[in-house]
Design a protein around this motif. Structure first.
Motif, PDB file in Angstrom:
ATOM      1  N   VAL A  94       6.019  19.102  -0.849  1.00 42.44           N
ATOM      2  CA  VAL A  94       5.222  19.861  -1.808  1.00 42.44           C
ATOM      3  C   VAL A  94       4.416  20.910  -1.049  1.00 42.44           C
ATOM      4  N   GLU A  95       4.421  22.126  -1.560  1.00 42.92           N
ATOM      5  CA  GLU A  95       3.680  23.207  -0.916  1.00 42.92           C
ATOM      6  C   GLU A  95       2.174  22.962  -1.024  1.00 42.92           C
ATOM      7  N   LEU A  96       1.494  23.044   0.114  1.00 38.19           N
ATOM      8  CA  LEU A  96       0.044  22.868   0.146  1.00 38.19           C
ATOM      9  C   LEU A  96      -0.615  24.152   0.613  1.00 38.19           C
ATOM     10  N   GLN A  97      -1.764  24.465   0.016  1.00 38.08           N
ATOM     11  CA  GLN A  97      -2.470  25.684   0.396  1.00 38.08           C
ATOM     12  C   GLN A  97      -3.216  25.528   1.712  1.00 38.08           C
ATOM     13  N   GLN A  98      -3.491  24.274   2.098  1.00 42.36           N
ATOM     14  CA  GLN A  98      -4.138  24.016   3.380  1.00 42.36           C
ATOM     15  C   GLN A  98      -3.624  22.705   3.952  1.00 42.36           C
ATOM     16  N   ALA A  99      -3.733  22.569   5.259  1.00 48.67           N
ATOM     17  CA  ALA A  99      -3.223  21.377   5.930  1.00 48.67           C
ATOM     18  C   ALA A  99      -4.013  20.145   5.497  1.00 48.67           C
ATOM     19  N   PRO A 100      -3.370  18.980   5.447  1.00 55.66           N
ATOM     20  CA  PRO A 100      -4.092  17.743   5.108  1.00 55.66           C
ATOM     21  C   PRO A 100      -5.239  17.496   6.084  1.00 55.66           C
ATOM     22  N   ARG A 101      -6.357  17.022   5.546  1.00 59.02           N
ATOM     23  CA  ARG A 101      -7.538  16.790   6.390  1.00 59.02           C
ATOM     24  C   ARG A 101      -7.892  15.312   6.511  1.00 59.02           C
ATOM     25  N   ASP A 102      -7.350  14.491   5.615  1.00 62.34           N
ATOM     26  CA  ASP A 102      -7.674  13.066   5.673  1.00 62.34           C
ATOM     27  C   ASP A 102      -6.505  12.266   5.134  1.00 62.34           C
ATOM     28  N   ILE A 103      -6.650  10.950   5.161  1.00 63.09           N
ATOM     29  CA  ILE A 103      -5.585  10.035   4.771  1.00 63.09           C
ATOM     30  C   ILE A 103      -6.078   9.212   3.589  1.00 63.09           C
ATOM     31  N   ASP A 104      -5.290   9.179   2.510  1.00 68.17           N
ATOM     32  CA  ASP A 104      -5.633   8.420   1.311  1.00 68.17           C
ATOM     33  C   ASP A 104      -4.612   7.308   1.129  1.00 68.17           C
ATOM     34  N   ILE A 105      -5.075   6.067   1.161  1.00 70.15           N
ATOM     35  CA  ILE A 105      -4.214   4.908   0.989  1.00 70.15           C
ATOM     36  C   ILE A 105      -4.595   4.205  -0.310  1.00 70.15           C
ATOM     37  N   TYR A 106      -3.597   3.918  -1.143  1.00 63.36           N
ATOM     38  CA  TYR A 106      -3.827   3.265  -2.429  1.00 63.36           C
ATOM     39  C   TYR A 106      -3.223   1.863  -2.419  1.00 63.36           C
TER      40      TYR A 106
ATOM     41  N   TRP B 282       0.846  -1.186   0.000  1.00 64.45           N
ATOM     42  CA  TRP B 282       0.000   0.000   0.000  1.00 64.45           C
ATOM     43  C   TRP B 282       0.884   1.240   0.000  1.00 64.45           C
ATOM     44  N   LEU B 283       0.340   2.332  -0.530  1.00 65.33           N
ATOM     45  CA  LEU B 283       1.071   3.591  -0.608  1.00 65.33           C
ATOM     46  C   LEU B 283       0.195   4.716  -0.070  1.00 65.33           C
ATOM     47  N   LEU B 284       0.829   5.629   0.637  1.00 65.79           N
ATOM     48  CA  LEU B 284       0.146   6.818   1.152  1.00 65.79           C
ATOM     49  C   LEU B 284       0.185   7.904   0.088  1.00 65.79           C
ATOM     50  N   GLY B 285      -0.998   8.380  -0.316  1.00 73.78           N
ATOM     51  CA  GLY B 285      -1.074   9.412  -1.346  1.00 73.78           C
ATOM     52  C   GLY B 285      -1.780  10.655  -0.845  1.00 73.78           C
ATOM     53  N   GLY B 286      -2.349  11.407  -1.785  1.00 71.03           N
ATOM     54  CA  GLY B 286      -3.104  12.601  -1.427  1.00 71.03           C
ATOM     55  C   GLY B 286      -2.260  13.659  -0.754  1.00 71.03           C
ATOM     56  N   SER B 287      -2.927  14.506   0.017  1.00 73.27           N
ATOM     57  CA  SER B 287      -2.237  15.635   0.632  1.00 73.27           C
ATOM     58  C   SER B 287      -1.191  15.198   1.652  1.00 73.27           C
ATOM     59  N   CYS B 288      -1.422  14.080   2.338  1.00 72.53           N
ATOM     60  CA  CYS B 288      -0.423  13.591   3.302  1.00 72.53           C
ATOM     61  C   CYS B 288       0.861  13.184   2.587  1.00 72.53           C
ATOM     62  N   GLY B 289       0.717  12.457   1.496  1.00 77.05           N
ATOM     63  CA  GLY B 289       1.878  12.057   0.734  1.00 77.05           C
ATOM     64  C   GLY B 289       2.634  13.248   0.172  1.00 77.05           C
ATOM     65  N   LEU B 290       1.900  14.252  -0.279  1.00 75.95           N
ATOM     66  CA  LEU B 290       2.540  15.462  -0.795  1.00 75.95           C
ATOM     67  C   LEU B 290       3.269  16.212   0.312  1.00 75.95           C
ATOM     68  N   LEU B 291       2.639  16.318   1.465  1.00 72.11           N
ATOM     69  CA  LEU B 291       3.267  16.988   2.608  1.00 72.11           C
ATOM     70  C   LEU B 291       4.613  16.341   2.942  1.00 72.11           C
TER      71      LEU B 291
END
Length: 205
Positions: free
Chosen positions: A47-59, A34-43
């Motif tokens: 990678v610059e994010l406009q807002q803090a991650p709000r959830d966890i996306d696992i692929y 499994w891999l962690l993606g989305g805003s958490c993975g970018l953080l």
């Protein structure tokens, strides 16, 4: 910090950090990829994010997602079901881990802009996945090449532009997977041209 490692930047967000720790504890010893993606993975990849991650996306691939569901962290909110929402298709299930929502996405596909992209975790993406330390656990992340293509397909300039800036800093790390994804999926010439402009290198068919 090596080219495939990254620091833990989640400690600035205690609730998210706690949920990621619980997720890693539940799944890091499982034999399923499994891999962690989305805003958490970018953080975790700076990678610059406009807002803090709000959830966890696992692929994961579909079979792995079915098995991971059986040992999922937190509280299961549903069971894995085939979900077709807009241009996306996957085997999707949801969990509440502490104060964070977690999505487990199996066999993710996107149809958009006359292009088609299918994620292959075990055979393709994990071989190029950077690693991050979350507490004492090693977590593998969705590569930025994937994140660029996915976010460009869904028109998220707030994501794909900072991702592209990060890729341009170390293009040699990302180009091999970009080329592979270019060959194994379906892209229009216009989409390819946009990708090349963003990343600054050729993206051959």
């Amino acid at each position: 910090m090596g080219p495939h490692e990254t620091e833990d930047r989640t400690e600035r967000f205690p609730e998210l950090h706690a949920a990621l720790l619980e997720t890693a504890k539940a799944w890091c010893r499982e034999p399923y990829t499994w891999l962690l993606g989305g805003s958490c993975g970018l953080l975790l990849q700076q990678v610059e994010l406009q807002q803090a991650p709000r959830d966890i996306d696992i692929y994961a691939d579909i079979t792995a997602a079915k098995m991971l569901h059986k040992s999922a962290p937190g509280v299961g909110l549903d069971v894995p079901v085939v979900d077709r929402t807009g241009p996306y298709a996957s085997l999707l299930s949801h969990y509440q881990v502490g104060n964070c929502a977690l999505e487990l996405v199996g066999g993710f596909e996107v149809w958009s802009r006359k292009s088609w992209y299918r994620t292959e975790i075990e055979h393709v993406l994990v071989k190029h996945a950077p690693e991050a330390m979350v507490g004492g656990y090693t977590v593998r992340l969705m590569p930025l090449a994937h994140e660029l293509l996915f976010n460009l397909m869904r028109g998220r300039a707030d994501r794909y532009e900072p991702i592209a800036r990060q890729i341009r800093q170390r293009p040699e790390l990302h180009q091999p997977l970009m080329v592979l994804l270019g060959q194994q999926n379906v892209w229009t010439s216009r989409f390819r041209a946009e990708v090349e402009e963003l990343v600054g290198f050729d993206w051959p068919q």
